[in-house]
Design a protein around this motif. Structure first.
Motif, PDB file in Angstrom:
ATOM      1  N   SER A 269       0.599  -1.590  -0.201  1.00  0.00           N
ATOM      2  CA  SER A 269      -0.149   0.138  -0.253  1.00  0.00           C
ATOM      3  C   SER A 269       1.139   1.513  -0.282  1.00  0.00           C
ATOM      4  O   SER A 269       0.369   2.272  -0.327  1.00  0.00           O
ATOM      5  N   VAL A 270       2.348   1.482   0.150  1.00  0.00           N
ATOM      6  CA  VAL A 270       2.810   2.024   0.486  1.00  0.00           C
ATOM      7  C   VAL A 270       3.438   2.460  -1.511  1.00  0.00           C
ATOM      8  O   VAL A 270       3.225   1.785  -1.991  1.00  0.00           O
ATOM      9  N   GLY A 273       6.013   0.766  -3.071  1.00  0.00           N
ATOM     10  CA  GLY A 273       5.894  -1.298  -2.203  1.00  0.00           C
ATOM     11  C   GLY A 273       6.736  -2.083  -1.647  1.00  0.00           C
ATOM     12  O   GLY A 273       8.069  -1.365  -0.969  1.00  0.00           O
ATOM     13  N   LEU A 274       7.425  -3.527  -1.790  1.00  0.00           N
ATOM     14  CA  LEU A 274       8.254  -4.453  -1.385  1.00  0.00           C
ATOM     15  C   LEU A 274       9.434  -4.176  -2.047  1.00  0.00           C
ATOM     16  O   LEU A 274      10.672  -4.759  -1.689  1.00  0.00           O
ATOM     17  N   GLY A 275       9.137  -4.150  -3.148  1.00  0.00           N
ATOM     18  CA  GLY A 275      10.417  -4.143  -4.302  1.00  0.00           C
ATOM     19  C   GLY A 275      10.271  -4.934  -5.392  1.00  0.00           C
ATOM     20  O   GLY A 275       9.386  -6.446  -4.665  1.00  0.00           O
ATOM     21  N   PRO A 276      11.102  -5.445  -5.911  1.00  0.00           N
ATOM     22  CA  PRO A 276      11.048  -6.425  -6.794  1.00  0.00           C
ATOM     23  C   PRO A 276      11.104  -7.689  -6.243  1.00  0.00           C
ATOM     24  O   PRO A 276      12.058  -7.900  -5.823  1.00  0.00           O
ATOM     25  N   GLY A 277      10.652  -8.964  -6.833  1.00  0.00           N
ATOM     26  CA  GLY A 277      10.952 -10.141  -6.337  1.00  0.00           C
ATOM     27  C   GLY A 277      10.843 -10.522  -4.477  1.00  0.00           C
ATOM     28  O   GLY A 277      10.823 -11.507  -4.056  1.00  0.00           O
ATOM     29  N   ASN A 278      10.210  -9.448  -4.104  1.00  0.00           N
ATOM     30  CA  ASN A 278      10.105  -9.253  -2.666  1.00  0.00           C
ATOM     31  C   ASN A 278       8.639 -10.114  -2.100  1.00  0.00           C
ATOM     32  O   ASN A 278       8.462  -9.876  -1.390  1.00  0.00           O
ATOM     33  N   SER A 279       7.562 -10.531  -2.851  1.00  0.00           N
ATOM     34  CA  SER A 279       6.416 -10.349  -2.765  1.00  0.00           C
ATOM     35  C   SER A 279       6.151 -11.869  -1.332  1.00  0.00           C
ATOM     36  O   SER A 279       6.906 -13.181  -1.406  1.00  0.00           O
ATOM     37  N   GLU A 300       4.524  -5.248  -5.145  1.00  0.00           N
ATOM     38  CA  GLU A 300       5.626  -5.574  -4.849  1.00  0.00           C
ATOM     39  C   GLU A 300       6.644  -4.235  -5.527  1.00  0.00           C
ATOM     40  O   GLU A 300       7.204  -3.671  -5.381  1.00  0.00           O
ATOM     41  N   TYR A 301       5.180  -3.424  -6.209  1.00  0.00           N
ATOM     42  CA  TYR A 301       5.660  -2.349  -6.552  1.00  0.00           C
ATOM     43  C   TYR A 301       5.047  -0.723  -5.956  1.00  0.00           C
ATOM     44  O   TYR A 301       4.813   0.348  -7.143  1.00  0.00           O
ATOM     45  N   GLY A 302       3.907  -0.578  -5.174  1.00  0.00           N
ATOM     46  CA  GLY A 302       3.426  -0.380  -4.803  1.00  0.00           C
ATOM     47  C   GLY A 302       1.869  -0.055  -5.273  1.00  0.00           C
ATOM     48  O   GLY A 302       1.144   0.093  -6.473  1.00  0.00           O
TER      49      GLY A 302
END
Length: 413
Positions: A269-270, A273-279, A300-302
């Motif tokens: 939601s930010v 996101g969590l970043g690529p590959g961090n799901s 991953e990408y917000g």
């Protein structure tokens, strides 16, 4: 060799850029969404689905390139044949196709051992055919018998054959066709009449869902309920259950995939996101690489990544509308617009399902969900759109006639 290939690549450069961009996004997100699945299925080899997606992407790009080099008027000549071929193909799928989730949507090709969703072929053939009809019947398009019936009948046939196995796909196909009819100057009263007829089964499903809902959970619901009995009629019970889940479900009763999609979206939601590959939810979310891939993108990408995907499809639609306005021939204009509408509406439907705005459907995200027959038919549709764009450039003199003598004099449609 590569320089010659780039030089011979024509058509709308923005659409080409969108295709390449979405293909790269697809490879990244599919690899992330399938890493854990590949590890379990292939004993630690996490790259299987990555190589599969890269292969589909390369084949899809070659398909786009090949089709964009063809004079689009050829599709007008074969439209009738393809449409007529799609009818027995859909019938065969309903009767003998592979059954998944109580619906027969696929047939298996024996030689290459690949499943094909025949509705994708039928939709492509349908939009070719009604684009041809709209271009041929402009003088009588307002007439109910001579103009409207010949155009709406093929749409009703295809939608009726798709509906038993995939109601959402049939509704999206019908909506896209009606939108194309509106652009094609079909009488508004005829369009509203068609919408009224189409709303009858939808209203029936909603009415049954509301009338039979008793407030009990699925575990407590009696097996003799109307909904349970309705399941004997094809997928009617499934449609009713999905509507009930969408309207009434509490957090406890919300379908599992919807719960996991919400968690994935909450994780990202930010803005970044969590970043690529961090799901995190790829390990729990069913169809994370297919129907619910948009949730993984947001995780991953917000929100910026999710908004950027919407922006890409809107740019694609804008460029296709520009092709429609520039095309001097009616068939090409209707064909480019119809194919672009169906891809963008499908993308919007997929995103709406992922954020729980509409009930769950089996609609993929065009050019992003993991490769398969749907991916290739999407590439075919884009290749045809680029063929129209290429012809427009040829007519406007932006392509030297000597470069392709076969297309120097386009055939009016």
């Amino acid at each position: 060799m590569r320089g010659q290939l780039v030089q011979r690549t024509r058509g709308d450069k923005y659409i080409w850029g969108i295709v390449v961009l979405l293909s790269l996004i697809s490879i990244l997100v599919v690899y992330s969404a399938t890493g854990s699945l590949a590890y379990k299925m292939y004993k630690g080899n996490t790259n299987v689905y990555l190589f599969k997606q890269i292969s589909f992407t390369l084949v899809g790009l070659l398909l786009i390139y090949f089709l964009h080099r063809i004079n689009y008027t050829i599709f007008s000549r074969v439209a009738t044949i393809l449409f007529l071929a799609s009818i027995p193909l859909l019938l065969y799928t309903l009767l003998f196709g592979a059954k998944i989730n109580d619906g027969s949507r696929w047939i298996k090709l024996p030689i290459i051992n690949m499943t094909v969703q025949t509705s994708d072929f039928a939709k492509l053939a349908l939009f070719m055919y009604i684009s041809r009809l709209l271009s041929k019947k402009q003088e009588v398009i307002k007439d109910f018998k001579k103009g409207f019936i010949p155009v709406v009948a093929p749409v009703m046939i295809i939608c009726a054959l798709i509906m038993p196995a995939n109601l959402s796909n049939a509704l999206l196909t019908g909506a896209t066709s009606l939108l194309l009819m509106f652009i094609g100057r079909v009488s508004l009263k005829h369009i509203f009449l068609t919408i009224g007829v189409a709303l009858i089964p939808v209203t029936l499903i909603i009415a049954v869902a509301v009338a039979t809902y008793d407030g009990k959970s699925k575990e407590d619901a009696p097996k003799t309920s109307v909904t349970e009995k309705a399941k004997s009629f094809g997928r009617f019970g499934t449609w009713v259950s999905r509507v009930q889940s969408f309207i009434y479900a509490t957090d406890k009763e919300t379908p599992y995939q919807v719960q996991q999609a919400k968690i994935a979206i909450a994780n990202g939601s930010v803005l970044v996101g969590l970043g690529p590959g961090n799901s995190r939810q790829r390990n729990f979310l069913p169809q994370a690489y297919n129907d619910f891939i948009y949730s993984i993108i947001i995780e991953e990408y917000g929100l910026l990544g999710g908004a950027f995907m919407i922006f890409i499809y809107l740019v694609f639609l804008f460029r296709c509308i520009r092709i429609f306005r520039r095309c001097p021939y009616a068939f090409g204009a209707f064909l480019a617009l119809g194919l672009s509408f169906t891809l963008v509406i499908q993308a919007v439907a997929n995103m709406a399902v992922n954020v729980n705005l509409v009930p769950v459907t089996g609609v993929t995200l065009p050019l992003v969900s993991m490769g398969g027959s749907s991916f290739l038919f999407t590439c075919a549709a884009i290749g045809i759109v680029l063929s129209v764009a290429r012809n427009v450039e040829l007519v406007e003199g932006k392509i030297p006639p000597a470069e392709n003598a076969a297309q120097a004099e386009p055939i009016p449609a």
